[in-house]
Design a protein around this motif. Structure first.
Motif, PDB file in Angstrom:
ATOM      1  N   ARG A  20      12.494  -2.959  -1.977  1.00 24.41           N
ATOM      2  CA  ARG A  20      12.965  -1.575  -1.956  1.00 24.41           C
ATOM      3  C   ARG A  20      11.955  -0.648  -2.641  1.00 24.41           C
ATOM      4  N   ALA A  21      11.608  -0.963  -3.886  1.00 28.43           N
ATOM      5  CA  ALA A  21      10.673  -0.111  -4.624  1.00 28.43           C
ATOM      6  C   ALA A  21       9.276  -0.150  -4.002  1.00 28.43           C
ATOM      7  N   ARG A  22       8.866  -1.315  -3.590  1.00 28.12           N
ATOM      8  CA  ARG A  22       7.521  -1.494  -3.036  1.00 28.12           C
ATOM      9  C   ARG A  22       7.313  -0.719  -1.740  1.00 28.12           C
ATOM     10  N   LEU A  23       8.361  -0.629  -0.910  1.00 26.78           N
ATOM     11  CA  LEU A  23       8.219  -0.011   0.411  1.00 26.78           C
ATOM     12  C   LEU A  23       8.984   1.299   0.571  1.00 26.78           C
ATOM     13  N   MET A  24       9.510   1.835  -0.517  1.00 23.09           N
ATOM     14  CA  MET A  24      10.337   3.036  -0.408  1.00 23.09           C
ATOM     15  C   MET A  24       9.598   4.196   0.259  1.00 23.09           C
ATOM     16  N   GLU A  25       8.370   4.445  -0.111  1.00 21.57           N
ATOM     17  CA  GLU A  25       7.642   5.570   0.487  1.00 21.57           C
ATOM     18  C   GLU A  25       7.456   5.369   1.986  1.00 21.57           C
ATOM     19  N   GLU A  26       7.119   4.153   2.410  1.00 22.60           N
ATOM     20  CA  GLU A  26       6.984   3.867   3.843  1.00 22.60           C
ATOM     21  C   GLU A  26       8.320   4.036   4.560  1.00 22.60           C
ATOM     22  N   HIS A  27       9.387   3.576   3.922  1.00 20.92           N
ATOM     23  CA  HIS A  27      10.732   3.709   4.490  1.00 20.92           C
ATOM     24  C   HIS A  27      11.098   5.184   4.680  1.00 20.92           C
TER      25      HIS A  27
END
Length: 101
Positions: A20-27
């Motif tokens: 979640r934290a690692r990919l939040m910006e991409e999401h």
């Protein structure tokens, strides 16, 4: 092409919470790019466990298969973060204090 409204309930698997934290910006960028289809989206939280629980989307799409394809295009999908996904057709009958039918 005519579309229908869908509600997508996304349940998270706590074992993959780091995604979640690692990919939040991409999401979030994915949501913006698909803003013509994903009308509304946001996280769900389990207040008792004080933990993230998943997400909810309201989607305007031609069919269930298109919604499933959208879910699978989300950067969160291949990580295992999504424990389950429910795609339900939805017809709005009330909003902003007004009946819609």
């Amino acid at each position: 092409m005519e579309t229908k409204m869908y509600v997508v309930l996304l349940e998270d698997d706590p074992a993959y919470a780091d995604a979640r934290a690692r990919l939040m910006e991409e999401h979030l960028q994915f949501l913006v790019r698909n803003g013509d289809t994903i009308r509304s989206a946001g996280p769900l939280r389990d207040e008792i466990a004080d933990a993230a629980a998943g997400g909810l989307w309201i989607v305007d799409a031609p069919d269930r298969e298109a919604v499933q394809a959208l879910v699978e295009a989300d950067p969160f999908w291949p990580t295992g973060l999504r424990k389950s996904v429910s795609i339900l057709s939805w017809r709005q009958v009330f909003a902003d204090g007004q009946r819609r039918v």
